[in-house]
Design a protein around this motif. Structure first.
Motif, mmCIF file in Angstrom:
data_model
loop_
_atom_site.group_PDB
_atom_site.id
_atom_site.type_symbol
_atom_site.label_atom_id
_atom_site.label_comp_id
_atom_site.label_asym_id
_atom_site.label_seq_id
_atom_site.Cartn_x
_atom_site.Cartn_y
_atom_site.Cartn_z
ATOM 1 N N PRO A 161 0.820 -1.208 0.000
ATOM 2 C CA PRO A 161 0.000 0.000 0.000
ATOM 3 C C PRO A 161 0.854 1.257 0.000
ATOM 4 C CG PRO A 161 0.064 -0.973 2.179
ATOM 5 C CD PRO A 161 0.755 -1.932 1.257
ATOM 6 N N LYS A 162 0.309 2.334 -0.547
ATOM 7 C CA LYS A 162 1.045 3.599 -0.595
ATOM 8 C C LYS A 162 1.004 4.255 0.780
ATOM 9 C CE LYS A 162 1.975 7.666 -3.077
ATOM 10 N NZ LYS A 162 2.200 8.131 -4.401
ATOM 11 N N ILE A 163 2.179 4.660 1.228
ATOM 12 C CA ILE A 163 2.248 5.423 2.470
ATOM 13 C C ILE A 163 2.756 6.817 2.136
ATOM 14 C CG2 ILE A 163 2.590 3.394 3.930
ATOM 15 C CD1 ILE A 163 5.553 4.210 4.115
ATOM 16 N N THR A 164 2.312 7.790 2.904
ATOM 17 C CA THR A 164 2.698 9.171 2.680
ATOM 18 C C THR A 164 3.561 9.637 3.838
ATOM 19 O OG1 THR A 164 0.632 9.570 1.521
ATOM 20 C CG2 THR A 164 1.843 11.493 2.261
ATOM 21 N N ILE A 165 4.722 10.185 3.505
ATOM 22 C CA ILE A 165 5.633 10.732 4.507
ATOM 23 C C ILE A 165 5.544 12.245 4.396
ATOM 24 C CG2 ILE A 165 8.022 10.873 5.280
ATOM 25 C CD1 ILE A 165 7.469 8.104 3.048
ATOM 26 N N MET A 166 5.223 12.905 5.496
ATOM 27 C CA MET A 166 5.097 14.355 5.503
ATOM 28 C C MET A 166 6.041 14.935 6.541
ATOM 29 S SD MET A 166 3.336 16.674 4.011
ATOM 30 C CE MET A 166 2.899 18.365 4.177
ATOM 31 N N LYS A 167 6.923 15.830 6.105
ATOM 32 C CA LYS A 167 7.832 16.509 7.027
ATOM 33 C C LYS A 167 7.443 17.985 7.058
ATOM 34 C CE LYS A 167 11.676 13.396 6.230
ATOM 35 N NZ LYS A 167 13.076 13.300 5.827
ATOM 36 N N ARG A 214 6.761 16.514 1.104
ATOM 37 C CA ARG A 214 5.828 15.409 1.007
ATOM 38 C C ARG A 214 6.453 14.336 0.131
ATOM 39 N NH1 ARG A 214 -0.123 16.050 -1.428
ATOM 40 N NH2 ARG A 214 -0.232 13.921 -2.155
ATOM 41 N N GLN A 215 6.396 13.084 0.588
ATOM 42 C CA GLN A 215 7.020 11.986 -0.130
ATOM 43 C C GLN A 215 6.139 10.760 -0.003
ATOM 44 O OE1 GLN A 215 10.908 11.248 1.416
ATOM 45 N NE2 GLN A 215 11.297 9.521 0.084
ATOM 46 N N GLY A 216 6.104 9.939 -1.028
ATOM 47 C CA GLY A 216 5.323 8.709 -1.001
ATOM 48 C C GLY A 216 6.227 7.501 -1.178
ATOM 49 N N HIS A 217 5.719 6.334 -0.790
ATOM 50 C CA HIS A 217 6.498 5.102 -0.916
ATOM 51 C C HIS A 217 5.556 3.922 -1.080
ATOM 52 C CE1 HIS A 217 9.676 2.169 -0.242
ATOM 53 N NE2 HIS A 217 8.870 1.561 0.600
ATOM 54 N N ARG A 218 5.931 2.988 -1.971
ATOM 55 C CA ARG A 218 5.238 1.700 -2.095
ATOM 56 C C ARG A 218 6.295 0.613 -2.090
ATOM 57 N NH1 ARG A 218 0.576 1.287 -6.450
ATOM 58 N NH2 ARG A 218 0.127 -0.530 -5.169
ATOM 59 N N GLN A 219 6.204 -0.288 -1.145
ATOM 60 C CA GLN A 219 7.184 -1.358 -0.997
ATOM 61 C C GLN A 219 7.017 -2.387 -2.109
ATOM 62 O OE1 GLN A 219 9.539 -1.350 1.311
ATOM 63 N NE2 GLN A 219 10.403 -3.307 0.755
#
Length: 101
Positions: free
Chosen positions: A68-74, A84-89
């Motif tokens: 699943p897509k996770i959103t990283i917010m700093k 803002r950055q996204g990641h999908r494993q």
């Protein structure tokens, strides 16, 4: 019969015919061996390292998948800094073909 195997940094309970998602390994159609940590066959439980060295758990790679897509917010207050950055494993779907004890 089922086994507890090490797959992609986690431990999974598997039996023949199970389909599971693990960390990315191989291409579709490849055959992989998973490391057994425990094997249960009826009332017999095998956890001895010497006996487990003789056990093989084979799996076939079905297809590649993504988590699943996770959103990283700093954010830093009062400085105007936002990132803002996204990641999908990347994952792999595998099917357990055999547990040979």
């Amino acid at each position: 019969m089922y086994a507890i195997v090490r797959a992609g940094g986690r431990q999974e309970k598997v039996s023949v015919g199970d389909v599971l998602l693990i960390d990315k390994v191989g291409q579709a159609g490849d055959s992989i061996d998973l490391i057994p940590l425990l094997v249960v066959d009826g009332s017999t439980v095998t956890s001895d390292a010497d006996k487990l060295a003789k056990v093989s758990v084979k799996a076939e790679v079905v297809k590649a998948a993504k988590g699943p897509k996770i959103t990283i917010m700093k954010y830093k207050n009062k400085t105007g800094y936002r990132k803002r950055q996204g990641h999908r494993q990347p994952l792999t779907q595998v099917k357990i073909t055999s547990i040979d004890a």
